[in-house]
Design an enzyme around this catalytic site. Sequence first.
Site, PDB file in Angstrom:
ATOM      1  N   ASP A 486       0.655   0.760  -5.966  1.00 51.22           N
ATOM      2  CA  ASP A 486       0.706   0.794  -4.499  1.00 51.22           C
ATOM      3  C   ASP A 486       2.131   0.617  -3.995  1.00 51.22           C
ATOM      4  O   ASP A 486       2.547   1.254  -3.015  1.00 51.22           O
ATOM      5  CB  ASP A 486      -0.173  -0.311  -3.923  1.00 51.22           C
ATOM      6  N   GLU A 512      -1.318  10.436  -5.779  1.00 48.18           N
ATOM      7  CA  GLU A 512       0.135  10.287  -5.791  1.00 48.18           C
ATOM      8  C   GLU A 512       0.837  11.504  -5.220  1.00 48.18           C
ATOM      9  O   GLU A 512       2.035  11.696  -5.417  1.00 48.18           O
ATOM     10  CB  GLU A 512       0.628  10.019  -7.225  1.00 48.18           C
TER      11      GLU A 512
END
Length: 602
Positions: A486, A512
């Site tokens: 994160d 991502e």
Amino acid sequence: MKISTITNLAYAVTLLLTALSGIAFIASDRMAAAERRSVEVHLALTDLGEQLEIDAELRTDEARLYVMRGDPAHLAVFERVNEEEHRLEDLARRAGDLGASGEELELLKRITGTIDRLEGVETGAVEAYRAGNAETAREVLFGDEHYSQHVRLVGDVERFRAMVDRRTGLELQKAQIWADWLGLIARVLLASTAVVFLAVLYFVLRRRVSVPLTQMTGIVKRLATQDFAVEVPHDGRSDEIGELTSAIRIFRENGLERERLDAERRRDLKMKDLILQMMHRMQACQRVPEIAEVVGRFLPQIFPELGGALFVRNEANTLVTRVGAWKLPEDMVASFDPEECWGLRRGQPHHSTSKRDDVDCQHLAEASDSVLCIPLSAHGDTLGLLSFADVSGNPASIREYKAYLGMIGENVALAVANLQLRERLTRLAVRDPLTGLLNRRSLDEALATWAGDDAEGEPEPELTCFVIDIDHFKRFNDEFGHDAGDTVLQTVAGILSEIVGERGVCYRFGGEEFAVLLPQVSLQEGHRIAELIRTRTATLTLSHAGRILGTVTVSIGIADNREGRTVRTVRGRADAALFEAKASGRNRTVSDGEMPRPHGEA
């Protein structure tokens, strides 16, 4: 007919009329009590319905936030609000004690049943999330069943409010009509009593009291027409004239008191009506400045002696900014630190006066004589401040209206809280909660809008699209944990926002992957921005929880709608260019124009 007979008959008639007048006054007073009861029932039931709806919405929000974020704090709030909702449901089941009718009790039973069904759905979703079925939990909470139950709850609460308004309004109107009629009857009876009494005085005591009687007749007539400004002369005699004078003086004083009470009642009803109108307007507001405008229009009508201002705090709770003001100097403070207000510090209304009998708020001007600061608190959060200042030279006016001002502050706080909650939900619908970037749905809508311009037959504006993928992102999650992953996503999102700035819009495409849309940017400038993103990311060393994460690199695919290409295919071509960049070794930028163009592509 003998004078004694006339006197006795007149005495009997006088007693009867006096008794009837007293009964009429008592009945009128009871009708006034019925009016107050109707207003109290209306406020109590309306507040109950609104609180049931608000708590149900808050519980739904916390359940959704919990299954979206997994934060135990949201679960704790969910459970706490659920307990409060149970208390309100118990109160709703005993709403007959508050004055609810049978039909209203049935509708409340239906509302509590809907709330219980919503609770069952939300509790099941929370349990599913705890069991690891996060996707199932989200589908339940954002599904059609949950939505239909919530819509049903909102509709039933609105019908309940309308039902209560209609019933209590009819009761109030009926009580007012009866009170007016009884008051008229009482006045007629009282006037009749005065006429009989004067006749007896005229025939029996003419020589002895002719002059005093002449004076008192005028006085009684004026009192009978509700002219209580008349002065009653003082008579020290202990005979019947003296007693009459004392009785009339008391009657005048009672009349003046009743007139004052009637004036206060009319003023209170007008104030309550204006407050209700203001609350209804606030419920329809879409933005906080609209609430400020509504408050600024109604409060000068409700409290002509007071000026005021509405302040709202920022999200960081570091500044309180004025969003509206009325009847105050133009150079008044526009914003200040929350710590400068004792009302915000204490979480309670704070009254600052020129007598300096308490500490003064630091944000006030030195010339302020009487200022009341009411913190706006809702759902445990302090949202801002409602400030009132005396502009009439009568500092006691604020103390006189303090209860009303507090009630208005609570309703303004709820209106602001509801708007802020709606804005937060709107942001959650279009933005990725982790990075703060716009989400895939927003990207699809933006591309559809650009493609729609072409459908109208007009030339497409130039558009450049980046698709960006973090290289070997799985390694960060596997080696350092998902919190580290994160951190990587948030860092890359920050780099994109900083470099792209106002020239374009950044999105988190999924996982991502990120996307950037750059309108009206040349091909060379687009390549330069992409390379700047790639090199800035590659030169950044990240750490998480005291551990070095290593170098982060990204691969970028670029496509545009120049040379006959269209917006409809720009994202797919950028994806293909990204695939080529990753296949070529990653940490590089590849343009769609550098790849072989398929035959027949538009």
